[in-house]
Design an enzyme around this catalytic site. Structure first.
Site, mmCIF file in Angstrom:
data_model
loop_
_atom_site.group_PDB
_atom_site.id
_atom_site.type_symbol
_atom_site.label_atom_id
_atom_site.label_comp_id
_atom_site.label_asym_id
_atom_site.label_seq_id
_atom_site.Cartn_x
_atom_site.Cartn_y
_atom_site.Cartn_z
ATOM 1 N N THR A 62 0.297 -1.189 0.302
ATOM 2 C CA THR A 62 0.366 0.111 0.084
ATOM 3 C C THR A 62 0.829 0.973 -0.086
ATOM 4 O OG1 THR A 62 -1.967 0.975 0.991
ATOM 5 C CG2 THR A 62 -0.294 -0.245 2.748
ATOM 6 N N LYS A 66 3.488 1.078 -3.935
ATOM 7 C CA LYS A 66 2.996 0.723 -4.888
ATOM 8 C C LYS A 66 3.454 1.182 -6.356
ATOM 9 C CE LYS A 66 -1.810 0.322 -3.450
ATOM 10 N NZ LYS A 66 -3.272 0.705 -3.769
#
Ligand code: ATR
Length: 273
Positions: A62, A66
């Site tokens: 996250t 990413k």
């Protein structure tokens, strides 16, 4: 040894992923352990290598990693390739990293299955042109809406996305002020404005009869965009909690080859909010 999974990010303390995956594991009788791991900027590759030595089989990635995960991947699904970002890694036994992005399919499943919104043939307004929007564009276009208008504060970013995805569907770019007089069957908010409790400057009366509003963000209280949708008379105006659970379910299925039930977990999170 129990297979190890985790989500890596920074910050990570408030991640709901361990709870979601524990519920999936219990429901599908999978013997896994799922953790949340704080990673320092620039340390993702080392963190993944470390996790592998501890029995790590798969990861969710996250904010803000990413794109780093995208760069580290040995092979990418088409949707991750086009997203330019990765939220799911499979740590293969041969040491390679298989990478996917389940955000878009998670959004589509929440829209079409959980909320029963019709995307095929719909004219959709997508707000924002950052990583969150790029991450979901291909799966959205694959639902064959009649058109997606991408509106962004910085119009050039919306134009760049239209160019990149032009082969996959009918797309156009816009500024917020140019939306005056137009109308849509559904609006998806992918801007970071909700994080600041703000709504992009949208004109009134741009919702068609029966139109819905969807905020990719979620919060315990209705987000500013969800409230905007309610005021504008949307049939439903909902946040992105279901998307969070659906993207997790897609990751889980990729790792364990079994699809968990999502509705009970969505309800559980909603009730404990
Ligand atoms: P993310 O990964 O969340 O998409 P990002 O790539 O930084 O983050 O993109 C943030 C998006 O939210 C952009 O579309 C940004 O608009 P600009 O490209 O014009 O900067 C949008 N955004 C952020 N705050 C906003 C606000 N207060 N009003 C409208 N749009 C906003």
């Amino acid at each position: 040894m129990t297979d190890q999974y985790a989500v890596m990010g920074n910050p990570i303390a408030h991640s709901k992923s361990p709870r979601i995956h524990a519920a999936f594991a219990s429901e599908t009788h999978q013997d896994i352990h799922y953790d949340k791991l704080l990673v320092e900027q620039g340390q993702l590759a080392e963190a993944i290598a470390n996790f592998r030595t501890q029995g790590g089989k798969g990861l969710n990635i996250t904010v803000p990693f990413k794109n780093d995960a995208f760069d580290l991947a040995d092979n990418l699904t088409e949707r991750a390739q086009l997203a330019g970002a990765v939220n799911t890694l499979v740590l293969n036994n041969d040491g390679t990293l298989h990478a996917d992005n389940t955000d878009g399919i998670g959004l589509v499943r929440d829209l079409t299955i959980n909320h029963q919104f019709d995307l095929k043939g719909a004219r959709i307004l997508l707000l924002g042109a950052g990583g969150a929007v790029q991450g979901v564009l291909l799966p959205l276009l694959q639902q064959q809406p009649s058109e997606i208008v991408i509106a962004n504060r910085t119009v050039s970013k919306a134009e760049a996305l239209c160019e990149k995805f032009s082969a996959y569907g009918n797309l156009s770019a816009s500024g917020f002020e140019d939306l005056n007089g137009q109308s849509f069957d559904g609006i998806i908010n992918g801007t970071a404005a909700s994080l600041q409790g703000e709504v992009p400057p949208l004109p009134d009366n741009i919702l068609n009869e029966g139109a819905w509003c969807y905020d990719m963000m979620y919060s315990n209280e209705p987000t500013a965009f969800v409230q905007w949708g309610e005021k504008q008379g949307a049939t439903q105006s909902v946040d992105g909690l279901g998307m969070l659970v659906e993207q997790a379910a897609e990751s889980f299925a990729l790792w364990r080859d079994v699809k968990p039930n999502t509705s009970t977990v969505i309800q559980l999170l909603r009730e404990s909010a």
